[in-house]
Each structure stands twice: as structure tokens, then as C-alpha cells.
Design a protein around this motif. Sequence first.
Motif, mmCIF file in Angstrom:
data_model
loop_
_atom_site.group_PDB
_atom_site.id
_atom_site.type_symbol
_atom_site.label_atom_id
_atom_site.label_comp_id
_atom_site.label_asym_id
_atom_site.label_seq_id
_atom_site.Cartn_x
_atom_site.Cartn_y
_atom_site.Cartn_z
ATOM 1 N N PHE A 63 0.832 -1.200 0.000
ATOM 2 C CA PHE A 63 0.000 0.000 0.000
ATOM 3 C C PHE A 63 0.874 1.260 0.000
ATOM 4 O O PHE A 63 0.576 2.226 -0.704
ATOM 5 N N SER A 64 1.944 1.250 0.789
ATOM 6 C CA SER A 64 2.864 2.389 0.820
ATOM 7 C C SER A 64 3.522 2.595 -0.535
ATOM 8 O O SER A 64 3.704 3.728 -0.978
ATOM 9 N N GLU A 65 3.895 1.512 -1.176
ATOM 10 C CA GLU A 65 4.493 1.576 -2.513
ATOM 11 C C GLU A 65 3.514 2.198 -3.504
ATOM 12 O O GLU A 65 3.886 3.033 -4.322
ATOM 13 N N TRP A 66 2.265 1.789 -3.415
ATOM 14 C CA TRP A 66 1.224 2.357 -4.271
ATOM 15 C C TRP A 66 1.091 3.853 -4.008
ATOM 16 O O TRP A 66 0.992 4.658 -4.934
ATOM 17 N N GLY A 67 1.104 4.254 -2.737
ATOM 18 C CA GLY A 67 0.988 5.663 -2.392
ATOM 19 C C GLY A 67 2.137 6.496 -2.936
ATOM 20 O O GLY A 67 1.941 7.609 -3.421
ATOM 21 N N GLY A 102 -4.821 15.479 -12.086
ATOM 22 C CA GLY A 102 -5.510 14.586 -11.157
ATOM 23 C C GLY A 102 -5.916 13.279 -11.811
ATOM 24 O O GLY A 102 -5.749 12.207 -11.232
ATOM 25 N N GLY A 103 -6.432 13.368 -13.017
ATOM 26 C CA GLY A 103 -6.815 12.158 -13.754
ATOM 27 C C GLY A 103 -5.627 11.262 -14.052
ATOM 28 O O GLY A 103 -5.711 10.041 -13.943
ATOM 29 N N PHE A 104 -4.497 11.877 -14.416
ATOM 30 C CA PHE A 104 -3.292 11.096 -14.686
ATOM 31 C C PHE A 104 -2.812 10.395 -13.420
ATOM 32 O O PHE A 104 -2.440 9.220 -13.458
ATOM 33 N N GLY A 105 -2.831 11.104 -12.293
ATOM 34 C CA GLY A 105 -2.411 10.497 -11.030
ATOM 35 C C GLY A 105 -3.294 9.323 -10.645
ATOM 36 O O GLY A 105 -2.807 8.279 -10.205
ATOM 37 N N ILE A 106 -4.587 9.473 -10.833
ATOM 38 C CA ILE A 106 -5.515 8.381 -10.525
ATOM 39 C C ILE A 106 -5.296 7.206 -11.475
ATOM 40 O O ILE A 106 -5.281 6.049 -11.047
ATOM 41 N N ALA A 107 -5.099 7.487 -12.759
ATOM 42 C CA ALA A 107 -4.880 6.413 -13.730
ATOM 43 C C ALA A 107 -3.600 5.636 -13.436
ATOM 44 O O ALA A 107 -3.581 4.399 -13.490
ATOM 45 N N VAL A 108 -2.534 6.348 -13.091
ATOM 46 C CA VAL A 108 -1.278 5.674 -12.757
ATOM 47 C C VAL A 108 -1.452 4.849 -11.488
ATOM 48 O O VAL A 108 -0.966 3.715 -11.403
ATOM 49 N N GLY A 109 -2.145 5.401 -10.508
ATOM 50 C CA GLY A 109 -2.389 4.658 -9.273
ATOM 51 C C GLY A 109 -3.202 3.396 -9.504
ATOM 52 O O GLY A 109 -2.899 2.337 -8.949
ATOM 53 N N LEU A 110 -4.227 3.473 -10.339
ATOM 54 C CA LEU A 110 -5.034 2.292 -10.642
ATOM 55 C C LEU A 110 -4.239 1.256 -11.426
ATOM 56 O O LEU A 110 -4.340 0.055 -11.166
ATOM 57 N N ALA A 111 -3.422 1.717 -12.378
ATOM 58 C CA ALA A 111 -2.591 0.789 -13.148
ATOM 59 C C ALA A 111 -1.590 0.085 -12.238
ATOM 60 O O ALA A 111 -1.363 -1.128 -12.363
ATOM 61 N N PHE A 112 -0.990 0.819 -11.313
ATOM 62 C CA PHE A 112 -0.041 0.203 -10.389
ATOM 63 C C PHE A 112 -0.739 -0.760 -9.438
ATOM 64 O O PHE A 112 -0.196 -1.820 -9.125
ATOM 65 N N ALA A 113 -1.938 -0.397 -8.980
ATOM 66 C CA ALA A 113 -2.693 -1.294 -8.103
ATOM 67 C C ALA A 113 -3.048 -2.589 -8.824
ATOM 68 O O ALA A 113 -2.958 -3.675 -8.247
ATOM 69 N N LEU A 114 -3.410 -2.483 -10.099
ATOM 70 C CA LEU A 114 -3.705 -3.695 -10.874
ATOM 71 C C LEU A 114 -2.451 -4.545 -11.053
ATOM 72 O O LEU A 114 -2.522 -5.781 -11.045
ATOM 73 N N ALA A 115 -1.303 -3.915 -11.227
ATOM 74 C CA ALA A 115 -0.052 -4.669 -11.361
ATOM 75 C C ALA A 115 0.302 -5.374 -10.046
ATOM 76 O O ALA A 115 0.871 -6.464 -10.066
ATOM 77 N N LEU A 116 -0.014 -4.755 -8.901
ATOM 78 C CA LEU A 116 0.256 -5.381 -7.615
ATOM 79 C C LEU A 116 -0.647 -6.584 -7.373
ATOM 80 O O LEU A 116 -0.219 -7.588 -6.814
ATOM 81 N N ILE A 117 -1.894 -6.446 -7.813
ATOM 82 C CA ILE A 117 -2.868 -7.533 -7.584
ATOM 83 C C ILE A 117 -2.601 -8.706 -8.518
ATOM 84 O O ILE A 117 -2.657 -9.847 -8.133
#
Length: 118
Positions: A63-67, A102-117
Motif C-alpha cells: 500500500f505504501s508503494e502504491w501511495g 488529477g486524472g493522470f495520477g488516478i490512472a497511474v495509481g489504478l494501473a499500479f494497483a492492478l499490477a500489484l494484484i
Amino acid sequence: MKRGNDFRSRNHPAYWAFLVHRISGLVLGLFLPVHFWALSRAIHGQAALDGFLKLTDNALFKFSEWGVVVLLSLHMMGGIRLLLIEFGGQPGLRKNWIAGAGGFGIAVGLAFALALIG
């Protein structure tokens, strides 16, 4: 007449973009020494690095890595937005760049979260 500390300006999107950019920069600056310390584990041998990597294989570190990734993308887009304001000369696009950052930050965060899962 001096306006003083007017709280109405805090409702403006540019204020929130300013705040996100500054806070993300501070948090990333605090993260760097921890990151360098983690990299230094490799200098102390394979056992030290393996021990640290085993510690990082839990949900809190993920979670910290994602943040950190989200903050980095938001800070980068905020910096690009500021450069475009300084050198672009198109004042009407400022709110669009805030929304884009803001949209770019959210998109990168979602892409990284999907890569973690995944």
C-alpha cells in the motif's frame, strides 16, 4: 484595502493543485532517505537484502508503494502544469491541466494497483 487571509481562495482548484504539489513533494523528499537506506541493504550482502525484501512482502508495504507511485505521478503532473503556466501563455487552460493532472495520477495509481494484484 487589504484582503488578508481570505478562505474563499481555498475553494479554487488552483489552491488544491498547489497544496497537492507541495505535500507530495514533501512526502517524496521524506521517502528518499528511506529508499536510499533500503538500497544500501544490497551493499551489506545478500542476506541483509533478502531479509529486507522479505519484510517488504506484506500488505502495508504494498500500500505504501502504491501511495509513493501516486504521489510521484501527481507531483510530476503538477510540475508539468506549472511549467505550462509559466511558459505556455494560455491562462484559460489552467483548470483543464489541474483536472488532467488529477486524472493522470488516478490512472497511474489504478494501473499500479492492478499490477500489484495481478
